[in-house]
Design an enzyme around this catalytic site. Sequence first.
Site, PDB file in Angstrom:
ATOM      1  N   THR A   1       0.810  -1.217   0.000  1.00  0.00           N
ATOM      2  CA  THR A   1       0.000   0.000   0.000  1.00  0.00           C
ATOM      3  C   THR A   1       0.840   1.262   0.000  1.00  0.00           C
ATOM      4  O   THR A   1       0.387   2.306  -0.467  1.00  0.00           O
ATOM      5  CB  THR A   1      -0.934   0.012   1.223  1.00  0.00           C
ATOM      6  OG1 THR A   1      -0.148  -0.124   2.406  1.00  0.00           O
ATOM      7  CG2 THR A   1      -1.925  -1.131   1.148  1.00  0.00           C
ATOM      8  N   CYS A   2       2.067   1.181   0.526  1.00  0.00           N
ATOM      9  CA  CYS A   2       2.926   2.371   0.538  1.00  0.00           C
ATOM     10  C   CYS A   2       3.273   2.817  -0.873  1.00  0.00           C
ATOM     11  O   CYS A   2       3.479   4.000  -1.129  1.00  0.00           O
ATOM     12  CB  CYS A   2       4.217   2.085   1.304  1.00  0.00           C
ATOM     13  SG  CYS A   2       3.990   1.973   3.078  1.00  0.00           S
ATOM     14  N   PHE A   3       3.367   1.848  -1.782  1.00  0.00           N
ATOM     15  CA  PHE A   3       3.844   2.153  -3.127  1.00  0.00           C
ATOM     16  C   PHE A   3       2.760   1.966  -4.187  1.00  0.00           C
ATOM     17  O   PHE A   3       3.057   2.002  -5.376  1.00  0.00           O
ATOM     18  CB  PHE A   3       5.058   1.272  -3.450  1.00  0.00           C
ATOM     19  CG  PHE A   3       6.167   1.411  -2.455  1.00  0.00           C
ATOM     20  CD1 PHE A   3       6.975   2.535  -2.455  1.00  0.00           C
ATOM     21  CD2 PHE A   3       6.382   0.440  -1.487  1.00  0.00           C
ATOM     22  CE1 PHE A   3       7.990   2.677  -1.526  1.00  0.00           C
ATOM     23  CE2 PHE A   3       7.395   0.575  -0.556  1.00  0.00           C
ATOM     24  CZ  PHE A   3       8.200   1.700  -0.571  1.00  0.00           C
TER      25      PHE A   3
END
Length: 816
Positions: free
Chosen positions: A758-760
């Site tokens: 989800t960060c990327f």
Amino acid sequence: MGSNAQSRLGVANESPLQVVTKPTIVKLPPVVITKVAVNPSGRHTLALTSQGEVFVWGDNRHGQHGMHTADTFEKPRKITTFEKDEVIIDIACGGSHCVAINDKNQLYTWGKELHMRMSSNEMARRQNKTKCHVPFKVKFQQKGKNLKVEKASCGPCDAQTFAITQDGSVWYWGSDEFHEPKPEDVLVPKKVDFLCNKGIIQVECGASFFLALRDNGSVYSWGKSEHYSLGQGSVQYIGAPQRILGLIEKNVTSIAVGALHCIACTSEGEVYAWGDNDQGQLGNDTTLVEKAPRKVLVLPPENKSVTAVCGSAHSIVLAVKEPFIPALPKCVPSEYYLLQDVPLSLLRYRMMYLYHVSSLIAPFLLMLPHKGSLVSYPNLKNRILYSVRENTLKKVIKKTMMPEYSRDYPPRVLTLKRNHAFNMDVPTDDMVFNKSTFEQMSFKYVPIIRDQLLLPSRLWKVIFLGESVDDAGGGYNECLSELCEELRDNSLLKVLIPTPNSNDENGSNRDKFILNPDPFAAAGSNDKLFFFLGILLGIAIRTGHYLNLFLAEPIWTLLSGDILSLHDLMEIDQNFITVLSNMTQMPGEEVNALQMPFSTASSSNQFYVHLNPFENDITESNIRQYVVLVLQFRLHEFDERIHYVRKGLYQVIPVPLLHLFSGAEIETLVCSTPEISIDVLKQVTFYKDEMNVTTPQIIWFWEVLEEMSNQDRVLFIRFVSGRSRLAKSAREFRGLKFEIQFLDRDCDPDTLFPESSTCFFLLRLPRYTNKDTLKHKLVEAIHLSKAINTDDNILAEYLEGNESPVNSIDNSDVDE
């Protein structure tokens, strides 16, 4: 932008260097521009409007303005010297002349006379002149019959001009540097015999060379071959059109010509280029000349139309997935029924008024009073285009933005405990951790330096107790989604409650929420919770991290600074308005027989207010007073809550600017559009490894997303990004890309689940062997992984009574 010599940009010169270094709006009357024509070697510009008018600006030394004079004007002006009531449908610019075609397919020309066609008498009269300042109509005749012109094109400098007539003939006139021309050779059009009746659909002029495209996809060239611009493999002059052999097996659909280079686009999405390349204009990753057409680009097959345009030494290729075809919409817009009886001319003038007023007010909008004036924000919101108001808000937000993660105001690190099954047993001493995440945030985040609320993206980093999350962005997104979920769960948190219409299963807004007007038990004061809600709304507007909230329309109306009406009450509590209306129609004796107390319930139906201490029951004599008091109470029961929400908003954005927007527009600023648009997601998708749009797994993936309900799409977006909403356009992603790559493991790919980071904004997709398996695994993954957690507990529900899958659903949030 660029050089403004001879006022070619149509704007005033503010620099002594006569250059404009940033995009600047050309100030035109309130008209709709449908085409702009320039020439690489010219210094003037034509603009065609939807009403068939032509505006001109720039160089006028050769009479390019068509206005009886050679004077240069800084600002655009309308050409008024056409015949009366003339409607122009097409325009073209040469280096120092212009042509236009009217709706009767007649051709006008004006400017430098070497490029124009006229009768022999007119030619004799003007043979010693070089300019024609007024457009005059050209007659193409064959055997006494006037021919209609379909297309015209102009060359740079002293090149020739071409016209294609409806009988299939191709005509040319103008100077010819290879021969000593007679006056009639220059000024009288001649046919290109080889191209007549050959289905020519396009002719383009370069620097002393020409290209022609037939309807069967073949391309012809002739003229001077400097830098191999003819694509024939030699630099020899060719006096008659010859087919370009390098394109003989290609179905070319469009051609474009620069000063000394050419571009051809095919129906298969291929782009070929040849000729001069000293500035890299061929796009072949070199600056070497190409003697013959070379394929430099292959576009995906989903593009339905590929065209190109060329400047003197640059090229642009436009790929359109769905060509614009004017047609009625598939579904009738609701606005149609409100406007269907309004004359089109009146609608047009209304649109022109909006554009004109908006362009006048936009430069000093921020200087106007916020309220209490005829030109205050509330009075202007319906008289200025939304784009102008939105741009004003964005400018203010940008001016007040703090540098991201500055040394003085780094993002705050917050420790939270989510009270779900996976971390209920995590020991904590702080009693606040026993409350909801929203309540924890309101106490941990509200006492904060205001400048930290002005960061451009993440305003805090989060640590979830009992969950191995290293927040590189995904934890922050998940935190926002968690807060929105809690707000919608009124059994957990009482900040928002369902509308009365929802409880009664009646009327509109049955799936929406309102602010709870009643006092309720919470960890601290209720005011702090609504204050933090306002901060969240402001964060969404400032950073573009949209919230998945479902507030009823009247709540957004109050946030915009407007007051509620009876219609607004009907939108959230239809039964209340119906009952009240019926009571006013009842005979006096029936009112007395009701023996109803002189009180009313709030919108929650849990809190009662006695409206007048001197009245006990509703009677015939006080029924009118009761109606007035009960409406006054219900219309203002949210005022205190709205006060604290707006107070929180003010910490993040300038609240007075919200008066420029309607409630529905503020909802869009905070929540974007409620639908997850697959088309928008496709526009920001980047494929890694050997993936592309033709890879079977990618084709199946998009088909599965298209088949999903919007609710499942929300879960998917949360699975890959931690968010619950998408921006409404690709531009608003601000450079963020959705990446897809293959997931390879030493096992059968059909046993694997998709993984995400989800960060990327990253999805790892196994190499599934069929669409059904991909759909089954993807749907199962998004439903099982509703929260970020890397301790493998997220599969606890799945593993009970089931065999362990080969891999876990990796929704990790760890920096790579």
